[in-house]
Design a protein around this motif. Structure first.
Motif, PDB file in Angstrom:
ATOM      1  N   ALA A  87       0.899  -1.329   0.155  1.00 34.71           N
ATOM      2  CA  ALA A  87      -0.062  -0.651  -0.342  1.00 34.71           C
ATOM      3  C   ALA A  87       0.678   1.848   0.235  1.00 34.71           C
ATOM      4  O   ALA A  87       0.418   1.864  -0.822  1.00 34.71           O
ATOM      5  CB  ALA A  87      -0.874  -0.229   1.626  1.00 34.71           C
ATOM      6  N   ILE A  88       2.180   1.348   0.781  1.00 35.25           N
ATOM      7  CA  ILE A  88       2.828   2.397   0.553  1.00 35.25           C
ATOM      8  C   ILE A  88       3.305   2.730  -0.583  1.00 35.25           C
ATOM      9  O   ILE A  88       3.457   4.054  -1.148  1.00 35.25           O
ATOM     10  CB  ILE A  88       4.456   2.403   1.795  1.00 35.25           C
TER      11      ILE A  88
ATOM     12  N   ALA B 211       4.085 -19.342   5.964  1.00 31.81           N
ATOM     13  CA  ALA B 211       5.268 -20.416   4.914  1.00 31.81           C
ATOM     14  C   ALA B 211       3.658 -21.189   4.310  1.00 31.81           C
ATOM     15  O   ALA B 211       3.622 -20.916   2.589  1.00 31.81           O
ATOM     16  CB  ALA B 211       6.234 -21.511   5.247  1.00 31.81           C
ATOM     17  N   LYS B 212       2.934 -21.181   4.586  1.00 28.37           N
ATOM     18  CA  LYS B 212       1.645 -21.769   4.658  1.00 28.37           C
ATOM     19  C   LYS B 212       0.801 -20.770   3.687  1.00 28.37           C
ATOM     20  O   LYS B 212       0.486 -20.850   2.817  1.00 28.37           O
ATOM     21  CB  LYS B 212       0.931 -22.174   5.746  1.00 28.37           C
ATOM     22  N   GLU B 213       0.729 -19.214   4.273  1.00 29.78           N
ATOM     23  CA  GLU B 213       0.308 -18.527   3.638  1.00 29.78           C
ATOM     24  C   GLU B 213       0.263 -18.330   2.162  1.00 29.78           C
ATOM     25  O   GLU B 213      -0.244 -18.329   1.681  1.00 29.78           O
ATOM     26  CB  GLU B 213      -0.541 -17.613   4.971  1.00 29.78           C
ATOM     27  N   VAL B 214       1.658 -18.268   2.112  1.00 28.58           N
ATOM     28  CA  VAL B 214       2.480 -17.268   0.689  1.00 28.58           C
ATOM     29  C   VAL B 214       1.969 -18.581  -0.173  1.00 28.58           C
ATOM     30  O   VAL B 214       2.224 -18.455  -1.364  1.00 28.58           O
ATOM     31  CB  VAL B 214       4.217 -17.535   1.184  1.00 28.58           C
ATOM     32  N   ALA B 215       2.148 -19.989   0.514  1.00 23.72           N
ATOM     33  CA  ALA B 215       2.351 -20.982  -0.416  1.00 23.72           C
ATOM     34  C   ALA B 215       0.446 -21.059  -1.267  1.00 23.72           C
ATOM     35  O   ALA B 215       0.127 -21.737  -2.926  1.00 23.72           O
ATOM     36  CB  ALA B 215       2.642 -22.742   0.198  1.00 23.72           C
ATOM     37  N   GLN B 216      -0.128 -20.903  -0.038  1.00 19.87           N
ATOM     38  CA  GLN B 216      -1.767 -21.015  -0.634  1.00 19.87           C
ATOM     39  C   GLN B 216      -2.164 -19.873  -1.583  1.00 19.87           C
ATOM     40  O   GLN B 216      -2.774 -19.951  -2.683  1.00 19.87           O
ATOM     41  CB  GLN B 216      -2.610 -20.487   0.702  1.00 19.87           C
ATOM     42  N   LYS B 217      -1.372 -18.084  -1.501  1.00 16.90           N
ATOM     43  CA  LYS B 217      -1.607 -17.940  -2.199  1.00 16.90           C
ATOM     44  C   LYS B 217      -0.898 -18.107  -3.524  1.00 16.90           C
ATOM     45  O   LYS B 217      -1.556 -17.711  -4.516  1.00 16.90           O
ATOM     46  CB  LYS B 217      -0.606 -16.021  -1.712  1.00 16.90           C
ATOM     47  N   VAL B 218       0.001 -18.556  -3.706  1.00 18.23           N
ATOM     48  CA  VAL B 218       0.457 -19.339  -4.920  1.00 18.23           C
ATOM     49  C   VAL B 218      -0.023 -19.976  -5.849  1.00 18.23           C
ATOM     50  O   VAL B 218      -0.519 -19.891  -6.971  1.00 18.23           O
ATOM     51  CB  VAL B 218       2.373 -19.281  -4.969  1.00 18.23           C
ATOM     52  N   VAL B 219      -0.910 -20.466  -5.351  1.00 23.14           N
ATOM     53  CA  VAL B 219      -2.321 -21.670  -5.750  1.00 23.14           C
ATOM     54  C   VAL B 219      -3.229 -20.438  -6.148  1.00 23.14           C
ATOM     55  O   VAL B 219      -4.031 -21.047  -7.566  1.00 23.14           O
ATOM     56  CB  VAL B 219      -2.415 -22.773  -4.803  1.00 23.14           C
ATOM     57  N   LEU B 220      -3.569 -19.982  -5.148  1.00 17.71           N
ATOM     58  CA  LEU B 220      -4.246 -19.418  -5.750  1.00 17.71           C
ATOM     59  C   LEU B 220      -4.489 -17.987  -6.851  1.00 17.71           C
ATOM     60  O   LEU B 220      -5.161 -18.483  -7.785  1.00 17.71           O
ATOM     61  CB  LEU B 220      -5.910 -18.110  -3.928  1.00 17.71           C
TER      62      LEU B 220
ATOM     63  N   ASN C  46      -8.353 -10.308  -9.829  1.00 11.44           N
ATOM     64  CA  ASN C  46      -7.063  -9.608 -10.319  1.00 11.44           C
ATOM     65  C   ASN C  46      -6.858  -8.642  -9.050  1.00 11.44           C
ATOM     66  O   ASN C  46      -5.587  -7.527  -9.806  1.00 11.44           O
ATOM     67  CB  ASN C  46      -6.661  -9.092 -11.575  1.00 11.44           C
ATOM     68  N   VAL C  47      -7.093  -8.485  -8.416  1.00  9.84           N
ATOM     69  CA  VAL C  47      -7.375  -7.221  -7.468  1.00  9.84           C
ATOM     70  C   VAL C  47      -5.821  -7.586  -6.015  1.00  9.84           C
ATOM     71  O   VAL C  47      -6.334  -8.420  -5.686  1.00  9.84           O
ATOM     72  CB  VAL C  47      -8.780  -6.569  -6.319  1.00  9.84           C
ATOM     73  N   PRO C  48      -5.391  -6.528  -5.553  1.00 10.58           N
ATOM     74  CA  PRO C  48      -4.891  -7.598  -4.714  1.00 10.58           C
ATOM     75  C   PRO C  48      -4.844  -7.046  -3.189  1.00 10.58           C
ATOM     76  O   PRO C  48      -5.766  -6.649  -2.974  1.00 10.58           O
ATOM     77  CB  PRO C  48      -3.362  -5.637  -4.753  1.00 10.58           C
ATOM     78  N   PRO C  49      -4.397  -8.227  -2.856  1.00 12.33           N
ATOM     79  CA  PRO C  49      -5.275  -7.702  -0.998  1.00 12.33           C
ATOM     80  C   PRO C  49      -4.979  -6.321  -0.575  1.00 12.33           C
ATOM     81  O   PRO C  49      -6.612  -6.387   0.095  1.00 12.33           O
ATOM     82  CB  PRO C  49      -4.134  -8.956  -0.637  1.00 12.33           C
TER      83      PRO C  49
ATOM     84  N   LEU D 133      -6.144  -3.732  -1.581  1.00 14.25           N
ATOM     85  CA  LEU D 133      -7.029  -3.094  -2.382  1.00 14.25           C
ATOM     86  C   LEU D 133      -8.217  -3.677  -1.759  1.00 14.25           C
ATOM     87  O   LEU D 133      -9.510  -2.561  -1.690  1.00 14.25           O
ATOM     88  CB  LEU D 133      -6.710  -2.962  -3.059  1.00 14.25           C
ATOM     89  N   LYS D 134      -8.458  -4.614  -0.648  1.00 13.81           N
ATOM     90  CA  LYS D 134      -9.403  -5.353  -0.488  1.00 13.81           C
ATOM     91  C   LYS D 134      -9.808  -4.602   1.271  1.00 13.81           C
ATOM     92  O   LYS D 134     -10.878  -5.426   1.725  1.00 13.81           O
ATOM     93  CB  LYS D 134      -9.291  -6.367  -0.412  1.00 13.81           C
ATOM     94  N   TYR D 135      -8.987  -3.963   1.838  1.00 16.46           N
ATOM     95  CA  TYR D 135      -8.911  -3.776   2.989  1.00 16.46           C
ATOM     96  C   TYR D 135      -9.933  -3.319   3.931  1.00 16.46           C
ATOM     97  O   TYR D 135     -10.770  -2.032   3.077  1.00 16.46           O
ATOM     98  CB  TYR D 135      -7.611  -3.108   3.626  1.00 16.46           C
ATOM     99  N   VAL D 136     -10.752  -4.252   5.008  1.00 16.60           N
ATOM    100  CA  VAL D 136     -11.883  -3.073   5.228  1.00 16.60           C
ATOM    101  C   VAL D 136     -11.692  -2.979   6.907  1.00 16.60           C
ATOM    102  O   VAL D 136     -11.340  -4.043   7.212  1.00 16.60           O
ATOM    103  CB  VAL D 136     -13.422  -3.778   4.985  1.00 16.60           C
TER     104      VAL D 136
END
Length: 704
Positions: free
Chosen positions: A335-336, A662-671, A690-693, A695-698
């Motif tokens: 975001a920065i 590491a699991k979160e990064v792997a899941q992100k790659v798979v997604l 294709n929206v980066p995470p 930009l979805k912040y609430v």
């Protein structure tokens, strides 16, 4: 020179008939030369023993080399002693019979409020302070007057006047008690009474003739003092002269290698680890692994990583107070650097600015003057940020103000954005809400520590009571043993009576079988054998029962001990978890030998490394890298030992965070791969595919 048993130590003179091609052994820090390797080792062992004393500071239990270093450092400090006070101090020292502490106190009290010739200070002239120098001390009937020269900016005397002591100002004491102590020891050669070295006394005009009642104590040592002073002053030259015409032993590689090996062995024998890390020389016996290189693939510039982590850690630690729901470091970093509108950045600024308004401080007064609404929205937040930056009044944010005023905040550079956020965090930390939160957390931590101490005291009390109860039972058993002994004696008497009766019956039976003595003897022997076998069986059963009982008790004790140990570990883990809830300030885990700092944040699965100049950053993100780092730390060094202990203490927590990331990064790659394949198969991709995470912040914790 260092003292050995409070006496001066004489160095060995070089051999007079030394040949230029002769192999010798030389002590590195004294330049002494020995023909015999055994003599060299003997002298090195003496130098490595902690029996030496620093002559100047009086420190004891030092090696010879440490004492030399201590003396050199103290001598450098004595050079800081103001020169204009030296003659006056020496006159107080000469032939004084006071102890060192009393002498220091006396001189300090006499000179702290007096001004001496040549001293530069401040003087009051025409209701303003101006620099001046004391040129001469004048005496009057009532008080001391001083002839003062007033100085210009270049330090030259412009004009002179006579001033009273009340018009002269000394900002701080000319010297400290510690510095005075060093100077006294350095400038004297005798302490009972104190006698200034003759050469120094003659140079500064200090009287050298002792009083009549001290003459016998002083005269004996004057000549020895002159000789010793000459030796100390010429020590460096003598060491150089010793080596003239002598071939260096390093010319012979074999001898040099052998010498270094022996010195290393001696040092290893006498050194007590841990020591200063930079003094530790790694050896093959340390079995250290190679330190992995930290990754440096940050999205923001390297010089901005520290500010990025500081702002993110603040938002994560005080999220509830700011009403700002958590977000990952990767999202914040993305975001920065993003040059478009980012909801995450807007929410961070809004949350901190709202906190400043609620504090009713300087920023709140400015908002009131401009008659702005107290509710910050996504449309007016730039106006509030512009007002905040106006309070800073910094020249380097002028350009930022222009961009913010024209609603072009997101076109600012990464460094400018983080600089603004850093200023906001600095103001936020000074608010009453943050301080109350910190005080509350500290109180909670103290309450937990107090509860833990009470629990420990209660356990100690219970153990003491159990020990006393066991001792009481043991005493009761001994008393029961005495009673049972009496009872056994009565039983034995009864048994003896029965035995007598049995013998009578046996004798009767024997009389009956006297006609057939062989048959009667066999019967008696068989009865005795059966009785013996029965007794052995009973004894075996008794011992077997006792052994089984002992084994059962040992097993129960082991199970009870394991249960208590497990319960204690669970309590400790629960205590650490509860303490972590109230840890808001993040501190470095430690530093390595090069003073690089290591940081672990509770909500981030990486171990960050900060260089000593705070300019370079890196991180370790896997368990293998963490293991390699721990294996590369040398426990002989003070800093690396402390860092290793902290990493081992938090090892499971750091590994769990790394594995989770590491699991979160792997899941992100798979997604991402699945979205890419789906977009290839269908003509229209999903809206949010294709929206980066970030930009979805609430902000789910935002107040409505």
């Amino acid at each position: 020179m260092p003292l050995l048993k409070k006496k001066h130590f004489q160095l060995e003179e070089p051999p007079a008939d030394l040949r230029s091609d002769e192999q010798v052994w030389q002590v590195r820090f004294t330049k002494e030369i020995f023909r015999s390797y055994e003599e060299y080792l003997k002298r090195m062992r003496l130098y490595c023993k902690r029996v030496w004393t620093c002559k100047v500071t009086g420190k004891t239990q030092l090696t010879y080399e440490e004492a030399v270093v201590s003396e050199n450092q103290a001598n450098e400090k004595t050079l800081e002693f103001p020169k204009e006070f030296i003659p006056h101090v020496l006159r107080f020292i000469q032939f004084s019979t006071l102890s060192l502490d009393d002498l220091v106190a006396m001189i300090y009290e006499k000179l702290k409020d007096c001004f001496v010739e040549g001293e530069e200070l401040r003087g009051t002239k025409e209701k303003s302070e101006q620099p001046c120098r004391v040129l001469k001390v004048l005496s009057s009937a009532k008080s001391l007057l001083y002839k003062v020269g007033w100085l210009d900016q270049g330090g030259k005397v412009v004009y002179m006047s006579v001033e009273d002591s009340q018009n002269l100002i000394r900002k701080k004491a000319p010297f400290s008690r510690r510095l005075l102590r060093f100077f006294i020891k350095k400038s004297t050669f005798q302490s009972s009474p104190w006698v200034v070295s003759c050469k120094l006394a003659k140079q500064l005009g200090v009287f050298i003739e002792p009083p009549e009642h001290l003459r016998e104590k002083v005269v004996k040592n004057v000549k020895r003092s002159n000789d010793r002073s000459a030796v100390e002053l010429e020590l460096g030259k003598k060491n150089v002269r010793r080596m003239k015409g002598v071939k260096n032993e390093n010319d012979d590689l074999h001898v040099a290698k052998k010498q270094r090996t022996e010195e290393k062995k001696i040092k290893q024998e006498v050194l007590k680890y841990p020591i200063e890390d930079l003094l530790v020389k790694p050896s093959p016996s340390d079995m250290l692994s190679e330190r992995p290189s930290p990754a440096t693939d940050f999205v923001v510039p390297m010089t901005s990583v520290g500010d990025l982590l500081m702002v993110w850690d603040f938002c994560s630690s005080f999220g509830r107070l700011l009403h700002l729901s958590p977000f990952s470091l990767e999202d914040f970093e993305s975001a920065i650097v993003y040059e478009g509108d980012s909801r995450l950045i807007v929410e961070i600024h809004s949350a901190v600015l709202t906190l400043l308004i609620e504090d009713h401080g300087e920023y709140y007064n400015l908002i009131e003057q401009k008659k702005r609404k107290e509710v910050i929205t996504s449309k007016n937040w730039r106006d509030y940020l512009y007002d905040f930056l106006e309070l800073e009044e910094e020249a380097n944010i002028t350009g930022d103000l222009v961009n913010i005023k024209h609603c072009q905040y997101f076109r600012l550079g990464v460094h400018a954005k983080l600089d603004i956020l850093g200023r906001l965090v600095h103001w936020a930390l000074l608010t009453d809400a943050i301080r109350d939160k910190l005080d509350q957390c500290i109180e909670q931590q103290q309450a937990l520590l107090a509860a833990k101490r009470e629990e420990g005291l209660e356990e100690a009390r219970k153990k003491k009571e159990e020990k006393q109860l066991k001792a009481a039972k043991s005493g009761g058993l001994q008393q029961n043993g005495l009673d049972s002994h009496v009872h056994d004696t009565e039983i034995q008497k009864h048994v003896n009576v029965e035995a007598v009766e049995s013998d009578k019956r046996s004798s009767v039976k024997y009389k009956i079988d006297v006609k057939n003595p062989v048959k009667g003897g066999k019967r008696i022997a068989r009865t005795a054998e059966l009785k013996r076998l029965e007794e052995e069986r009973r004894a075996h059963e008794t011992s077997r029962t006792a052994e089984l009982k002992r084994l059962q008790e040992e097993k129960k004790a082991q199970e009870r001990e394991a249960k208590e140990k497990k319960l204690k570990a669970q309590k400790e883990e629960h205590f650490n978890r509860e303490m972590e809830k109230f840890f808001i300030r993040t501190n470095a885990l430690g530093k390595d030998r090069d003073h690089n700092g290591y940081w672990f944040f509770q909500r981030e699965g990486r171990l960050f490394v900060e260089s000593i100049d705070h300019e370079k950053w890196g991180f370790y993100g896997s368990k293998e890298e963490l293991d390699g780092l721990i294996g590369s730390l040398n426990p002989k060094g003070e800093r690396e030992l402390a860092l290793k202990m902290q990493l081992e203490k938090h090892y499971s927590k750091i590994c769990a965070a790394m594995q989770k990331r590491a699991k979160e990064v792997a899941q992100k790659v798979v997604l991402d791969t699945a979205i890419l394949r789906r977009s290839v198969r269908v003509s229209v991709p999903p809206k949010d595919g294709n929206v980066p995470p970030f930009l979805k912040y609430v902000n789910k914790w935002k107040e409505s």
